[in-house]
Design a protein around this motif. Structure first.
Motif, PDB file in Angstrom:
ATOM      1  N   SER A 166       8.630   1.193   7.560  1.00  0.00           N
ATOM      2  CA  SER A 166       8.168   0.804   6.378  1.00  0.00           C
ATOM      3  C   SER A 166       7.753   2.068   5.574  1.00  0.00           C
ATOM      4  O   SER A 166       7.743   1.828   4.386  1.00  0.00           O
ATOM      5  CB  SER A 166       6.874   0.143   6.999  1.00  0.00           C
ATOM      6  N   MET A 180       8.802   2.411   1.600  1.00  0.00           N
ATOM      7  CA  MET A 180       7.749   2.551   0.393  1.00  0.00           C
ATOM      8  C   MET A 180       7.966   3.680  -0.311  1.00  0.00           C
ATOM      9  O   MET A 180       7.858   3.880  -1.543  1.00  0.00           O
ATOM     10  CB  MET A 180       6.217   2.804   0.995  1.00  0.00           C
ATOM     11  N   PHE A 195       8.935  -6.667  -1.291  1.00  0.00           N
ATOM     12  CA  PHE A 195       8.073  -6.613  -0.298  1.00  0.00           C
ATOM     13  C   PHE A 195       7.181  -7.918  -0.162  1.00  0.00           C
ATOM     14  O   PHE A 195       6.528  -8.067  -1.126  1.00  0.00           O
ATOM     15  CB  PHE A 195       7.155  -5.258  -0.628  1.00  0.00           C
ATOM     16  N   ASP A 234       1.297  -4.020   0.825  1.00  0.00           N
ATOM     17  CA  ASP A 234       2.288  -2.944   0.909  1.00  0.00           C
ATOM     18  C   ASP A 234       2.453  -2.720  -0.659  1.00  0.00           C
ATOM     19  O   ASP A 234       2.759  -1.664  -1.234  1.00  0.00           O
ATOM     20  CB  ASP A 234       3.818  -3.354   1.571  1.00  0.00           C
ATOM     21  N   ASN A 251      -0.054  -0.556  -2.168  1.00  0.00           N
ATOM     22  CA  ASN A 251       0.171   0.925  -1.645  1.00  0.00           C
ATOM     23  C   ASN A 251       0.876   1.502  -2.555  1.00  0.00           C
ATOM     24  O   ASN A 251       1.046   2.587  -2.982  1.00  0.00           O
ATOM     25  CB  ASN A 251       0.646   0.857  -0.306  1.00  0.00           C
TER      26      ASN A 251
END
Length: 283
Positions: A210, A214, A237, A242, A245
């Motif tokens: 993950s 990202m 996503f 997420d 972020n």
């Protein structure tokens, strides 16, 4: 008009419209919305001060469009709408003819940029083959809008760049995957449509965790033609946490900061999200 040079500033012409049919997810029939003719997509916005995106219709998914002095309509591929047949979207507006003309100009602008600095269809097909370990067929056709196809260019000789007679290889490791996409974009850019596909391939690569995925969004952010439709990449996503972020990381990278303010952790539906329970009449 939206353009690569004006990204983050001129997002595209906007028109008040009313959705006449069909019923779309989070879009009410006969309510007023704003339709923005963006760089890579038609974007339906809330008709308020926020102008928050409700849904996107990528130009690559649009088969055709038409207009009168009362309507603006376009037909999209069924798979973009979670439907088995093409779907006609019809908006009520007295500016139908103007919207159609601006849409055509926007598509031509995108086509010109694709010819000039974007990864070509042929090269992107080769890249997908490298990333997945699948050897692309020479005569394979990449499905996209005919209008976009018309402006796309390939190698010109009809050959499969990088193809050989060896057996298909295994998918790349995580590090190889990331380096290949990064190196491929050193002298050219991806469209958001291509970036979405690359993000989906990254999500399917078991060697990437993950955190890798990202970070990969930053690579795509830095190497896309225009950031204004990057929400489509973000929407790959599933978790809102997420997406929050990723938005924070993008805003910290000091590239396309104005466009970064368009991003939202709320996942807007790409393609409209047709209500399966609503009969669709095709024109």
């Amino acid at each position: 008009m939206a353009s690569r040079e004006a990204q983050g500033q001129d997002l595209g012409m906007e028109y008040e419209v009313t959705l006449l049919k069909p019923k779309l997810k989070d879009v009410n029939l006969n309510d007023k919305y704003i339709l923005r003719v963006g760089y890579e997509a038609l974007v339906l916005l809330k008709n308020d001060e926020t102008k928050s995106p409700v849904t996107y219709f990528k130009y690559q998914d649009i088969i055709s469009w038409g207009s009168t002095n009362k309507f603006f309509t376009f037909k999209v591929f069924g798979n973009a709408m979670q439907h088995h047949l093409p779907v006609s979207i019809i908006f009520g507006t007295p500016k139908g003819s103007e919207i159609e003309k601006i849409t055509l100009k926007s598509v031509h602008s995108l086509m010109a940029d694709m010819d000039r600095i974007a990864v070509t269809k042929t090269d992107f097909k080769m890249l997908r083959g490298i990333l997945t370990g699948e050897k692309p067929e020479v005569d394979e056709v990449v499905t996209s809008s005919p209008s976009i196809d018309k402006g796309s260019s390939g190698s010109g000789d009809g050959k499969d760049l990088g193809a050989d007679e060896s057996e298909p290889s295994l998918p790349l490791t995580g590090e190889e995957f990331l380096n290949t996409v990064d190196q491929f974009a050193l002298s050219r850019s991806y469209t958001v449509f291509q970036a979405v596909q690359l993000m989906e391939l990254a999500m399917a690569n078991p060697s990437l965790d993950s955190f890798d995925r990202m970070n990969f969004t930053l690579t795509l952010w830095k190497s896309t033609l225009n950031h204004d439709s990057f929400q489509l990449v973000l929407n790959v996503f599933d978790a809102e946490e997420d997406r929050e972020n990723i938005i924070a990381r993008i805003k910290d990278c000091n590239i396309g900061r104005v466009s970064a303010n368009l991003l939202s952790p709320k996942c807007t539906v790409a393609g409209g999200g047709i209500d399966r329970g609503t009969p669709v009449k095709l024109k």
